[in-house]
Motif scaffolding. Sequence first.
Motif, PDB file in Angstrom:
ATOM      1  N   ARG A 138       0.830  -1.214   0.000  1.00  0.00           N
ATOM      2  CA  ARG A 138       0.000   0.000   0.000  1.00  0.00           C
ATOM      3  C   ARG A 138       0.862   1.261   0.000  1.00  0.00           C
ATOM      4  NH1 ARG A 138      -3.414  -3.311   3.028  1.00  0.00           N
ATOM      5  NH2 ARG A 138      -2.548  -2.648   5.010  1.00  0.00           N
ATOM      6  N   VAL A 139       2.000   1.216   0.697  1.00  0.00           N
ATOM      7  CA  VAL A 139       2.922   2.360   0.682  1.00  0.00           C
ATOM      8  C   VAL A 139       3.464   2.561  -0.732  1.00  0.00           C
ATOM      9  CG1 VAL A 139       5.191   3.171   1.465  1.00  0.00           C
ATOM     10  CG2 VAL A 139       3.547   2.270   3.124  1.00  0.00           C
ATOM     11  N   LYS A 140       3.859   1.491  -1.389  1.00  0.00           N
ATOM     12  CA  LYS A 140       4.381   1.601  -2.761  1.00  0.00           C
ATOM     13  C   LYS A 140       3.303   2.101  -3.720  1.00  0.00           C
ATOM     14  CE  LYS A 140       8.026  -1.802  -2.294  1.00  0.00           C
ATOM     15  NZ  LYS A 140       8.553  -3.104  -2.679  1.00  0.00           N
ATOM     16  N   GLU A 141       2.090   1.626  -3.534  1.00  0.00           N
ATOM     17  CA  GLU A 141       0.985   2.083  -4.370  1.00  0.00           C
ATOM     18  C   GLU A 141       0.729   3.578  -4.153  1.00  0.00           C
ATOM     19  OE1 GLU A 141      -3.803   1.295  -4.941  1.00  0.00           O
ATOM     20  OE2 GLU A 141      -2.834   0.740  -3.062  1.00  0.00           O
ATOM     21  N   ALA A 142       0.746   4.003  -2.907  1.00  0.00           N
ATOM     22  CA  ALA A 142       0.527   5.411  -2.592  1.00  0.00           C
ATOM     23  C   ALA A 142       1.649   6.272  -3.173  1.00  0.00           C
ATOM     24  CB  ALA A 142       0.414   5.607  -1.079  1.00  0.00           C
ATOM     25  N   TRP A 143       2.882   5.781  -3.105  1.00  0.00           N
ATOM     26  CA  TRP A 143       3.998   6.531  -3.695  1.00  0.00           C
ATOM     27  C   TRP A 143       3.796   6.666  -5.199  1.00  0.00           C
ATOM     28  CZ3 TRP A 143       7.123  10.155  -3.314  1.00  0.00           C
ATOM     29  CH2 TRP A 143       8.095  10.367  -4.285  1.00  0.00           C
ATOM     30  N   SER A 144       3.289   5.618  -5.816  1.00  0.00           N
ATOM     31  CA  SER A 144       3.034   5.656  -7.251  1.00  0.00           C
ATOM     32  C   SER A 144       2.035   6.768  -7.583  1.00  0.00           C
ATOM     33  CB  SER A 144       2.491   4.300  -7.706  1.00  0.00           C
ATOM     34  OG  SER A 144       2.119   4.334  -9.049  1.00  0.00           O
TER      35      SER A 144
END
Length: 189
Positions: free
Chosen positions: A34-40
């Motif tokens: 979810r952190v990686k998705e949010a960064w995206s």
Amino acid sequence: MTGLIVLIVVIVAVLLLVLWVIGLYNSLARARIRVKEAWSGIDVQLKRRSSLIPNLVETVKGYAAHEKETLENVTRARAMLDRAQTPGQAAQADNILTGALRSLFAVAEAYPDLKANQNFLELQRELTDTEDKIAYARQFYNSNVRVYNEKIATVPSSIIAGMFNFEPAEFYEAEDAAREDVRVSFVSN
């Protein structure tokens, strides 16, 4: 018979422990995703804003050719943002770009024909819309980072996080100057 019961109890206990570890690991892995998705989401908006800037610079250049330093600062800041690899680097570059854009818009105030240019007004509107999306994406990202970092820092998941090398994520933080409200007005008096 009692040996068999003890063996069954031990097997069940080990099985429950393994399932518990798997559950905690999966929870940490989902939070990291979810952190990686949010960064995206932030990255997409930063790239969108970055793609608007050359058009903005060209529009301003046509009216304010002698404002070369301001235009170069915007271009350099955009390039720095494009090269950013981590949330911290992106935040720093974003703050520099925001400052450069403030200078650019301040320069635009001195050119009534530029302020009335339809292309410039449309670019300014798109940039404002993108800034709003970036602000939302930052909030979403930092919320996911907080949840993920809390999981890493709290027992019992911190034990699993340590065993499997889950590292804390970096918050996307604005510098003090970037926290100030940006007021840009293109209305002719």
